[in-house]
Design an enzyme around this catalytic site. Structure first.
Site, PDB file in Angstrom:
ATOM      1  N   GLU A 198      19.231 -15.545 -10.059  1.00 38.65           N
ATOM      2  CA  GLU A 198      18.704 -14.188 -10.204  1.00 38.65           C
ATOM      3  C   GLU A 198      18.087 -13.983 -11.589  1.00 38.65           C
ATOM      4  OE1 GLU A 198      17.786 -11.837  -8.485  1.00 38.65           O
ATOM      5  OE2 GLU A 198      17.872 -10.055  -9.747  1.00 38.65           O
TER       6      GLU A 198
ATOM      7  N   ARG B   6       4.857   0.584  -6.070  1.00 40.00           N
ATOM      8  CA  ARG B   6       4.822  -0.277  -4.889  1.00 40.00           C
ATOM      9  C   ARG B   6       3.884  -1.475  -5.085  1.00 40.00           C
ATOM     10  NH1 ARG B   6       6.642   2.355  -0.279  1.00 40.00           N
ATOM     11  NH2 ARG B   6       5.201   1.295   1.100  1.00 40.00           N
TER      12      ARG B   6
ATOM     13  N   TRP C 231      -3.082  -2.642  -1.677  1.00 38.61           N
ATOM     14  CA  TRP C 231      -2.662  -3.957  -2.149  1.00 38.61           C
ATOM     15  C   TRP C 231      -3.369  -4.940  -1.231  1.00 38.61           C
ATOM     16  CZ3 TRP C 231       0.497  -8.183  -0.612  1.00 38.61           C
ATOM     17  CH2 TRP C 231       0.998  -8.953  -1.666  1.00 38.61           C
TER      18      TRP C 231
ATOM     19  N   HIS D 105      20.408 -35.436 -11.551  1.00 39.74           N
ATOM     20  CA  HIS D 105      19.649 -35.949 -10.412  1.00 39.74           C
ATOM     21  C   HIS D 105      18.173 -35.578 -10.500  1.00 39.74           C
ATOM     22  CE1 HIS D 105      23.393 -37.248  -8.678  1.00 39.74           C
ATOM     23  NE2 HIS D 105      23.888 -36.052  -8.951  1.00 39.74           N
TER      24      HIS D 105
ATOM     25  N   CYS E 181       0.825  -1.209   0.000  1.00 41.52           N
ATOM     26  CA  CYS E 181       0.000   0.000   0.000  1.00 41.52           C
ATOM     27  C   CYS E 181       0.863   1.264   0.000  1.00 41.52           C
ATOM     28  CB  CYS E 181      -0.872   0.040   1.248  1.00 41.52           C
ATOM     29  SG  CYS E 181      -1.836  -1.439   1.470  1.00 41.52           S
TER      30      CYS E 181
ATOM     31  N   ASN F 299      -1.416   1.876   5.982  1.00 43.32           N
ATOM     32  CA  ASN F 299      -0.533   0.886   5.358  1.00 43.32           C
ATOM     33  C   ASN F 299      -0.055  -0.017   6.481  1.00 43.32           C
ATOM     34  OD1 ASN F 299       1.430  -0.554   3.990  1.00 43.32           O
ATOM     35  ND2 ASN F 299       2.861   1.174   3.825  1.00 43.32           N
ATOM     36  N   GLY F 300      -0.219  -1.347   6.301  1.00 41.06           N
ATOM     37  CA  GLY F 300       0.198  -2.283   7.347  1.00 41.06           C
ATOM     38  C   GLY F 300      -0.905  -3.289   7.588  1.00 41.06           C
TER      39      GLY F 300
ATOM     40  N   GLU G 168       9.362 -13.214 -13.061  1.00 42.79           N
ATOM     41  CA  GLU G 168       8.540 -12.170 -12.443  1.00 42.79           C
ATOM     42  C   GLU G 168       7.971 -11.188 -13.453  1.00 42.79           C
ATOM     43  OE1 GLU G 168      10.491 -10.131  -9.190  1.00 42.79           O
ATOM     44  OE2 GLU G 168      12.301  -9.769 -10.322  1.00 42.79           O
TER      45      GLU G 168
ATOM     46  N   LYS H 130       6.746  -3.887  -5.085  1.00 40.44           N
ATOM     47  CA  LYS H 130       8.151  -3.502  -4.972  1.00 40.44           C
ATOM     48  C   LYS H 130       8.646  -3.690  -3.555  1.00 40.44           C
ATOM     49  CE  LYS H 130      11.999  -1.549  -6.316  1.00 40.44           C
ATOM     50  NZ  LYS H 130      12.868  -2.486  -7.057  1.00 40.44           N
TER      51      LYS H 130
ATOM     52  N   LYS I 290      14.244 -12.943 -12.455  1.00 41.41           N
ATOM     53  CA  LYS I 290      13.905 -11.789 -13.327  1.00 41.41           C
ATOM     54  C   LYS I 290      12.937 -12.217 -14.415  1.00 41.41           C
ATOM     55  CE  LYS I 290      14.800  -9.160 -11.496  1.00 41.41           C
ATOM     56  NZ  LYS I 290      15.480  -9.097 -10.245  1.00 41.41           N
TER      57      LYS I 290
HETATM   58  C1  G6P Z   1       9.973  -7.954  -3.389  1.00 45.96           C
HETATM   59  C2  G6P Z   1      10.425  -7.361  -4.691  1.00 45.96           C
HETATM   60  C3  G6P Z   1      11.780  -7.933  -5.093  1.00 45.96           C
HETATM   61  C4  G6P Z   1      12.782  -7.704  -3.966  1.00 45.96           C
HETATM   62  C5  G6P Z   1      12.283  -8.272  -2.635  1.00 45.96           C
HETATM   63  C6  G6P Z   1      13.142  -7.819  -1.478  1.00 45.96           C
HETATM   64  O1  G6P Z   1       9.700  -9.298  -3.561  1.00 45.96           O
HETATM   65  O2  G6P Z   1       9.492  -7.628  -5.716  1.00 45.96           O
HETATM   66  O3  G6P Z   1      12.248  -7.284  -6.263  1.00 45.96           O
HETATM   67  O4  G6P Z   1      13.999  -8.318  -4.299  1.00 45.96           O
HETATM   68  O5  G6P Z   1      10.968  -7.782  -2.372  1.00 45.96           O
HETATM   69  O6  G6P Z   1      13.042  -6.426  -1.372  1.00 45.96           O
HETATM   70  P1  G6P Z   1      14.063  -5.537  -0.550  1.00 45.96           P
HETATM   71  O7  G6P Z   1      13.527  -4.151  -0.672  1.00 45.96           O
HETATM   72  O8  G6P Z   1      14.042  -6.058   0.855  1.00 45.96           O
HETATM   73  O9  G6P Z   1      15.412  -5.705  -1.181  1.00 45.96           O
END
Ligand code: G6P
Length: 612
Positions: free
Chosen positions: A487, A27, A74, A510, A2, A100-101, A494, A607, A491
């Site tokens: 990683e 966000r 959210w 395996h 949020c 928010n929370g 997502e 985010k 990417k």
């Molecule tokens: C969310 C985001 C990711 C990020 C992760 C950790 O899942 O979508 O892109 O890597 O949070 O976020 P932070 O702000 O703690 O690095």
């Protein structure tokens, strides 16, 4: 997660609120709403969907109010709908709240309020807040601003969980009250106007002066003034912080998307992060980490704790800490760490990595480590964020604001900072200086090498166009190359929604090799010198079974069986994850563009994940 914004001044609030919400879109959210004070009454408008749709709704009304709060939601408690969107008002429409929370004890509080004849219009946890404020305000003898503040204060004391809250009341149409605990909220100070927001970039175009609220601090905002109070409602004096970022650095700068812009900002982000920590011919410097040799020798174990991309950055730091500093290191996913009863004591160093500094699981893991007596160190990209305020020691990446949900420049900056920090520890521990010198020289060359790499990547764009319809993509690597595989796989899935997985190359036989069939795409990263031959044998095994292969390497690997080879600049192998990820970030980006999807705001993702 949020987002909250608020405005109190002389200008029409509606466009300033919509503007702030637009800046917070990154966000992640599914609905949006606002309350504007119109002639001592609330006008609350909200809907499921994008901020743009809210804006259309707002523009159908002639709103002239100059005070308002707004929110992007959210969904956690209750589906995305206009009833569940914020702001939420109390039954008598005299208090309006954005939150928010999560209110963990909302059921108990709802029952309490229902027993006192309150009713609820939404399925949210938040709706208890304006009603509780109303309940406590009704107990006050006089209808004063102090009574309003006391009612908010009493309400907060009954909330279990996390909150950042903005409250308006029709009884006091010229003020706004805010408070936070474990959720982000900043206050921007203008000239005859003030702002609230979940983060700084939302209102950077309006002001550079921000106040950062600590947990359980309250503020009463009017046009001209901001009064702060501690958790006992004693007045507080707070210093504002001058933010040096310019407003355009939070914009797209001519790039089609934030993600593309942020990928191309990596040379600068790496350079800024190196900053004064590492200068040619000098020892590494971390004034903010005044560790002694005795202290580092006393550390029996390091835990690196993070989520998502930040956790992948931790994997590279683990290899470096173990190989260079010889300190046993484990990397933990924060949501697991906090519940798996990790063995922590005063001889443990826990390093928490978080771009946003607000990730709920990382923050909770930090609090746990602290309570067990560990030394805690936070690495974040956001000054003043929650984890930086909790940790014993803090150091920052300087990647600048990262807006796209998929993290790119924050990741490479995190590994850069961690690498220099490992060298700093190694220097304190008096480890082998010639190895250290080689890595230091290589770090200083990274920004230029990243620039070279980014100037020559049309091949990856073309290859992405060829394979964007694949249903599955597998990523393989050994040692540090596995970190890039993990990683890159994250990417790709997502943002493109293509099923992808990363495997250690040696694990293929395996199980995973059973998934390989004609034309399956397998991406392999080959940079770790001792492991290249072994990895090539594994690639051969998937080629035999019909796979197409994309190879990312800094070596001269000639093999006509590979479908595509992308050559990247060579660097010290500890640092290769910083360069090898770059073409694969672009690979994910171009596949997603080819599929016509929203790269910056992928479905279902946020985010900054500020709830568990
Ligand atoms: C969310 C985001 C990711 C990020 C992760 C950790 O899942 O979508 O892109 O890597 O949070 O976020 P932070 O702000 O703690 O690095």
């Amino acid at each position: 997660m949020c987002g909250i914004v608020g405005y109190i001044g002389n200008k029409k609030a509606k466009s300033i609120l919509i503007d702030g919400l637009t800046k917070l879109e990154y966000r992640g959210y599914d609905s949006a709403g606002l309350t504007i004070m119109e002639n001592e009454n609330f006008k609350t408008l909200k809907n499921k969907g994008r901020v743009k749709e809210l804006s259309e709704l707002v523009n159908q009304e002639s709103l002239t109010g100059t005070i308002g709060i707004a929110h992007t939601r959210w969904a956690t408690h209750g589906k995305p709908s206009s009833e569940n969107s914020h702001p939420h008002n109390d039954n008598s429409n005299t208090f309006s709240v954005v939150h928010n929370g999560i209110v963990e004890n909302h059921i108990e509080l709802k029952n309490f309020l229902k027993d006192h004849d309150y009713h609820f219009l939404s399925e949210t946890d938040t709706e208890v807040i304006p009603n509780l404020i109303h309940y406590y305000f009704a107990q006050e003898e006089n209808e004063t601003k102090e009574a309003f503040l006391k009612a908010v204060h009493q309400t907060c004391h009954h909330l279990k969980g996390s909150f950042a809250i903005g409250v308006l009341s029709t009884h006091f149409p010229d003020i706004m009250i805010v408070v936070r605990k474990d959720s982000p909220l900043v206050i921007g100070k203008g000239d005859g106007e003030n702002f609230i927001s979940s983060d700084i970039p939302a209102y950077l175009a309006f002001t550079r002066n921000f106040y950062l609220l600590k947990d359980n601090e309250f503020a009463i905002l009017s046009k001209e003034n901001i009064a702060f109070y501690d958790d006992n409602l004693h007045p507080l004096t707070k210093e504002s912080k001058k933010i040096e970022w310019n407003a355009t650095s939070a914009e797209k700068n001519g790039y089609e998307d934030f993600m593309l812009k942020e990928i191309y900002e990596q040379p600068t982000a790496i350079r800024e992060t190196i900053g004064s920590h590492l200068m040619a011919g000098q020892s590494c410097r971390f004034d903010e980490l005044p560790f002694t040799k005795d202290f580092l020798n006393s550390i029996q174990k390091i835990y690196i704790v993070a989520c998502g991309t930040a956790m992948h950055a931790g994997l590279t730091a683990k290899t470096m800490l173990e190989n260079i500093c010889e300190i046993p290191t484990e990397v933990d996913i924060a949501s697991e760490f906090r519940y798996r009863k990790p063995l922590i004591n005063k001889n443990t160093l826990c390093i928490f990595i978080s771009q946003s500094g607000e990730t709920a699981d990382t923050l909770a893991a930090l609090k746990l480590a602290k309570s067990k007596g560990a030394t805690t160190l936070a690495i974040s990209n956001v000054e003043g964020s929650s984890i930086t305020r909790e940790a014993d020691f803090v150091t920052y990446t300087h990647a600048g604001p990262e807006i796209a949900v998929a993290s790119t420049k924050a990741y490479t900056s995190q590994i850069t900072l961690l690498a220099i920090m490992v060298l700093y520890f190694a220097e304190i521990l008096e480890k082998n200086t010639s190895t250290l010198q080689d890595i230091k020289n290589s770090i200083l060359e990274l920004p230029t090498k990243a620039e070279q790499l980014l100037s020559n990547l049309t091949e990856i764009k073309n290859f992405a166009k060829e394979v964007y319809q694949n249903k599955d993509v597998f990523f393989l690597g050994r040692g540090l190359d596995y970190n890039t595989a993990a990683e890159s796989s994250l990417k790709l899935k997502e943002i493109s929604y293509i099923h992808s997985e990363a495997f250690f190359s040696g694990e293929l036989k395996h199980g995973p090799i059973a998934l390989i069939e004609n034309d399956t795409l397998v991406v392999s990263i080959l940079t770790v010198p001792d492991l290249i031959e072994k990895s090539i044998s594994n690639i051969q095994e998937v080629i035999t079974r019909g796979a197409k292969t994309l190879i990312i390497t800094d070596k001269n690997v000639e093999n006509t069986n590979f479908t595509k080879i992308i050559k990247i600049p060579e660097t010290n192998h500890f640092l290769s994850p910083i360069l090898s990820i770059i073409p694969l970030q672009l690979f994910a980006y171009y596949i997603t563009k080819q599929k016509g999807l929203d790269v910056d705001k992928p479905r279902n993702l946020a985010k900054s994940v500020t709830v568990e």
